[in-house]
Design an enzyme around this catalytic site. Structure first.
Site, short mmCIF file in Angstrom:
data_model
loop_
_atom_site.label_atom_id
_atom_site.label_comp_id
_atom_site.label_asym_id
_atom_site.label_seq_id
_atom_site.Cartn_x
_atom_site.Cartn_y
_atom_site.Cartn_z
N HIS A 278 5.33 -32.82 28.35
CA HIS A 278 4.62 -33.66 29.33
C HIS A 278 3.63 -34.56 28.61
CE1 HIS A 278 5.36 -31.56 33.43
NE2 HIS A 278 6.44 -31.56 32.68
N TYR B 213 -3.01 -32.05 39.82
CA TYR B 213 -4.23 -31.31 40.13
C TYR B 213 -4.89 -32.04 41.30
CZ TYR B 213 -3.91 -28.98 35.54
OH TYR B 213 -3.51 -28.24 34.46
N PRO C 90 -8.32 -20.73 35.32
CA PRO C 90 -7.07 -21.34 34.84
C PRO C 90 -7.00 -22.87 34.93
CG PRO C 90 -6.72 -20.18 36.90
CD PRO C 90 -8.12 -19.87 36.49
N LYS D 240 -6.17 -23.03 29.72
CA LYS D 240 -6.64 -22.73 28.37
C LYS D 240 -6.45 -21.26 27.95
CE LYS D 240 -7.72 -26.75 27.34
NZ LYS D 240 -6.49 -27.29 26.80
N TYR E 96 -7.74 -31.47 27.17
CA TYR E 96 -6.54 -30.93 27.84
C TYR E 96 -5.44 -30.64 26.84
CZ TYR E 96 -3.16 -30.17 31.57
OH TYR E 96 -2.23 -29.60 32.40
P1 RFL Z 1 -2.72 -9.90 28.50
O1 RFL Z 1 -1.63 -10.85 28.85
O2 RFL Z 1 -3.59 -9.41 29.60
O3 RFL Z 1 -2.06 -8.68 27.74
C1 RFL Z 1 -2.78 -7.51 27.45
C2 RFL Z 1 -1.81 -6.37 27.33
O4 RFL Z 1 -2.53 -5.19 26.98
C3 RFL Z 1 -2.05 -4.11 27.78
N1 RFL Z 1 -3.10 -3.08 27.89
C4 RFL Z 1 -3.10 -1.94 27.19
N2 RFL Z 1 -2.24 -1.44 26.28
C5 RFL Z 1 -2.52 -0.22 25.74
N3 RFL Z 1 -3.62 0.49 26.09
C6 RFL Z 1 -4.51 0.03 26.98
N4 RFL Z 1 -5.58 0.76 27.32
C7 RFL Z 1 -4.26 -1.24 27.57
N5 RFL Z 1 -4.92 -1.98 28.48
C8 RFL Z 1 -4.20 -3.10 28.67
C9 RFL Z 1 -1.70 -4.75 29.11
O5 RFL Z 1 -0.77 -3.97 29.86
C10 RFL Z 1 -1.11 -6.08 28.65
O6 RFL Z 1 0.28 -6.02 28.46
O7 RFL Z 1 -3.70 -10.52 27.38
P2 RFL Z 1 -3.37 -11.48 26.15
O8 RFL Z 1 -2.18 -10.99 25.39
O9 RFL Z 1 -4.65 -11.71 25.45
O10 RFL Z 1 -2.86 -12.86 26.80
C11 RFL Z 1 -3.74 -13.69 27.47
C12 RFL Z 1 -3.01 -14.39 28.61
O11 RFL Z 1 -2.21 -13.47 29.31
C13 RFL Z 1 -4.02 -15.00 29.55
O12 RFL Z 1 -5.01 -15.73 28.84
C14 RFL Z 1 -3.42 -15.96 30.56
O13 RFL Z 1 -2.31 -15.45 31.22
C15 RFL Z 1 -4.53 -16.27 31.55
N6 RFL Z 1 -3.99 -16.73 32.77
C16 RFL Z 1 -3.57 -17.99 32.85
N7 RFL Z 1 -3.74 -18.81 31.79
C17 RFL Z 1 -3.32 -20.06 31.84
O14 RFL Z 1 -3.46 -20.78 30.84
N8 RFL Z 1 -2.73 -20.55 33.00
C18 RFL Z 1 -2.53 -19.75 34.11
O15 RFL Z 1 -1.99 -20.19 35.10
C19 RFL Z 1 -2.96 -18.42 34.06
N9 RFL Z 1 -2.80 -17.59 35.12
C20 RFL Z 1 -3.88 -15.83 33.88
C21 RFL Z 1 -3.24 -16.29 35.04
C22 RFL Z 1 -4.37 -14.52 33.83
C23 RFL Z 1 -4.26 -13.67 34.92
N10 RFL Z 1 -4.86 -12.35 34.85
C24 RFL Z 1 -5.27 -11.82 33.58
C25 RFL Z 1 -5.34 -11.64 35.95
C26 RFL Z 1 -3.08 -15.45 36.12
C27 RFL Z 1 -3.57 -14.12 36.07
C28 RFL Z 1 -3.32 -13.24 37.26
C1 PHB Z 2 0.84 -22.95 35.59
O1 PHB Z 2 1.89 -23.60 35.56
O2 PHB Z 2 0.83 -21.75 35.87
C2 PHB Z 2 -0.44 -23.63 35.31
C3 PHB Z 2 -0.43 -24.94 34.84
C4 PHB Z 2 -1.62 -25.58 34.59
C5 PHB Z 2 -2.82 -24.93 34.81
C6 PHB Z 2 -2.83 -23.62 35.26
C7 PHB Z 2 -1.62 -22.96 35.51
O3 PHB Z 2 -3.98 -25.59 34.60
#
Ligand code: RFL
Ligand code: PHB
Length: 390
Positions: free
Chosen positions: A72, A201, A293, A297, A385
Site C-alpha cells: 500500500h 481511517y 492499534p 504499531k 506511519y
Molecule cells: P502476543 O501476540 O500476545 O504473544 C504472546 C504469547 O505468549 C503466550 N503466553 C505465555 N506462554 C507461556 N507462558 C505464559 N505464562 C504465557 N503467557 C502468555 C501467549 O499465549 C501468546 O501466544 O505478543 P507478541 O508476540 O509480543 O506480539 C505482539 C502482537 O501480537 C501485538 O503487538 C499486536 O497484535 C497488537 N495488536 C494489534 N496491533 C496492530 O498493529 N494492529 C492491530 O489491529 C492489532 N490488534 C492487537 C490487536 C492486540 C490485541 N490484544 C493483545 C488483546 C488486537 C488485540 C485483541
Molecule cells: C488491521 O488490519 O487489523 C489494522 C490495520 C491498521 C490499523 C490497525 C489494524 O491501524
C-alpha cells in the site's frame, strides 16, 4: 533440559526471535501456554512497516508475504463526509507498507520453525522463571502432566501483556506507565471484497471506524465502541448498519456485506514498562509495551525489539561482546516512546472522546483540517506511519 536462550511465548515476537537465533546457530527453546491452533486463531494486526518486511525476509519467511501481501502506497482519512488521501509514497520519498495479517506472519514462522527442527513446547502451564538476576537462569513448567525444569543462559520474555515474564520482575526494579482508554474496537472479519483499495481511517460523530483488509477478498472492519459493549449484542446486521452509518457516502455505497468469520472487542491501552532487561531476562513485544492499534504499531514494535535482541544475543555468542545486551533496553525504548506518542496522537485525533469539552472537539477538527491541507503535517504523519528507522 538445557538451551542457550529460553523464549517464553510463541506469538510473533517469540517465533521471530527463535527463527533469527536458529538461523545464526543459537540454540533456543520456546514455551507456549496455548496450543498452536489457538495462537493462529487470534485475529490481530494487519499492517507491516518496511523494516518489519525486511526483517521477515532476513528471517527466511518472506516468500509467501511477497506473493500474497498487498503493498500500500497510501491510505485515506475521512471526516465530515470527505475523503483525504495520504500519499505515503510521495510524502516519504518512496516508502510504503505491506498489508499482510499477523495470523499469516505467525503461520509462516511456525512452519519455518517446524522445518528447522527447533523445539516448541505448546500447552506449557504454570511457567515459573528463576535465577535471572544471577548467572543460572531457568524455568519450571508443566507439559503433558509432567513437571519440567529448563536451564538456559538467557530468558526472552515474549509472552505478551498478560504473561509471566514481566510479572516475575521484583516490583521495585520496574516502572510502568499506563493509560486505558474509555473505548474499545469492535472488529469484524469477513470474506467480502474491501470497500476500497486503501485503508480508510474515519472520524465520525458516532465514533471512529477503520476499513482494513487481509486480501482482495477478505476485509477487516473496526468500530469504536464503549468499553461496556458486549460482542454478543452485535449481530452482523447491527455491525454492518453501524459501519455504513459512519462511512462517507461513496464508501457506504460501495460496502459489500456478508457473514462474519470473527468478531471481537479489544480494549485500547497505552503501556510501557521500563527498563526491558533485568539481568538475564529480556522483555520484548507486548510483554513490555502496548499501543492503541490506531496506526498499527504493535506488531511492528515487537519486530524492532526482536531485531535488537537477536542482534545482541548473536553478537554475544559470536564475539563474546556484551554491548548489544547492555544497550538493548535503551535502544528499544527510544523507538517505543516515539511509536507510543504517534499511536496516542492518532487515536486522540480520530476517536470520539467521552465527555470532551466542546472546545477540545473543535480544536481536534482544526488539527485534522490543518493536517490534510499541509504537506509538512502530512509528511510528519506519513513518516511515522511507514515506521521510523531502526
Ligand atoms: P502476543 O501476540 O500476545 O504473544 C504472546 C504469547 O505468549 C503466550 N503466553 C505465555 N506462554 C507461556 N507462558 C505464559 N505464562 C504465557 N503467557 C502468555 C501467549 O499465549 C501468546 O501466544 O505478543 P507478541 O508476540 O509480543 O506480539 C505482539 C502482537 O501480537 C501485538 O503487538 C499486536 O497484535 C497488537 N495488536 C494489534 N496491533 C496492530 O498493529 N494492529 C492491530 O489491529 C492489532 N490488534 C492487537 C490487536 C492486540 C490485541 N490484544 C493483545 C488483546 C488486537 C488485540 C485483541
Ligand atoms: C488491521 O488490519 O487489523 C489494522 C490495520 C491498521 C490499523 C490497525 C489494524 O491501524
Amino acid at each position: 533440559m538445557r538451551t542457550q536462550v529460553l523464549i517464553v511465548g510463541a506469538g510473533p515476537s517469540g517465533l521471530l526471535l527463535g527463527q533469527l537465533l536458529s538461523r545464526a546457530g543459537v540454540d533456543n527453546l520456546i514455551l507456549e501456554r496455548q496450543t498452536g491452533d489457538y495462537v493462529l486463531g487470534r485475529i490481530r494486526a494487519g499492517v507491516l512497516e518496511q523494516t518489519t518486511v525486511d526483517l521477515l525476509e532476513h528471517a527466511g519467511v518472506g516468500a509467501r508475504m511477497h506473493a500474497e501481501g498487498l503493498v500500500h502506497h497510501g491510505f485515506e482519512l475521512t471526516f465530515d463526509g470527505q475523503r483525504h488521501h495520504i500519499d505515503l509514497n510521495r510524502l516519504t520519498g518512496g516508502q510504503s507498507v505491506m498489508v499482510y495479517g499477523q495470523t499469516e506472519v505467525t503461520r509462516d514462522l511456525m512452519q519455518a520453525r517446524a522445518a528447522s527442527g527447533a523445539q516448541t513446547l505448546y500447552s506449557a502451564s504454570d511457567v515459573a522463571l528463576f535465577g535471572f538476576d544471577g548467572d543460572q537462569p531457568g524455568a519450571r513448567c508443566t507439559v503433558d502432566g509432567e513437571r519440567l525444569e529448563i536451564r538456559c543462559d538467557y530468558i526472552a520474555g515474549c509472552d505478551g501483556y498478560h504473561g509471566v515474564s514481566r510479572a516475575s520482575v521484583p516490583p521495585d526494579a520496574i516502572r510502568t506507565h499506563e493509560k486505558l482508554y474509555a473505548f474499545g474496537w469492535l472488529g469484524l472479519l469477513s470474506d467480502t471484497p474491501p470497500v476500497g483499495p486503501e485503508l480508510i481511517y474515519g472520524r465520525h460523530e458516532r465514533g471512529f471506524t477503520l476499513c482494513s483488509m487481509r486480501s482482495a477478498t477478505r476485509s477487516r472492519y473496526y468500530l469504536q465502541v464503549p468499553l461496556t459493549e458486549q460482542v454478543g449484542d452485535w449481530s452482523d446486521e447491527r455491525f454492518w448498519d453501524e459501519l455504513r452509518s459512519r462511512l462517507d457516502p461513496a464508501a457506504a455505497a460501495a460496502l459489500v456485506t456478508g457473514p462474519s468469520l470473527e468478531k471481537s472487542i479489544a480494549p485500547l491501552r497505552s503501556f510501557v514498562a521500563e527498563p526491558m532487561r533485568f539481568g538475564r531476562l529480556f522483555l520484548a513485544g507486548d510483554a513490555a509495551h502496548i499501543v492503541p492499534p490506531t496506526g498499527a504499531k504493535g506488531l511492528n514494535l515487537a519486530a524492532s525489539d526482536v531485531h535488537y535482541l537477536s542482534q545482541a544475543l548473536i553478537e554475544h555468542y559470536r564475539e563474546r561482546s556484551e554491548a548489544g545486551i547492555e544497550h538493548y533496553s535503551a535502544r528499544c525504548l527510544s523507538r517505543i516512546w516515539k511509536a507510543e506518542r504517534f499511536s496516542w496522537w492518532f487515536t486522540g485525533l480520530m476517536h470520539q472522546l467521552p465527555h470532551e469539552p466542546e472546545i477540545d472537539a473543535r480544536l481536534r477538527r482544526a488539527e485534522l483540517e490543518y493536517l490534510v491541507s499541509s504537506d509538512a503535517a502530512m509528511a510528519a504523519m506519513a513518516e511515522n506511519y511507514v515506521g521510523l528507522p531502526w
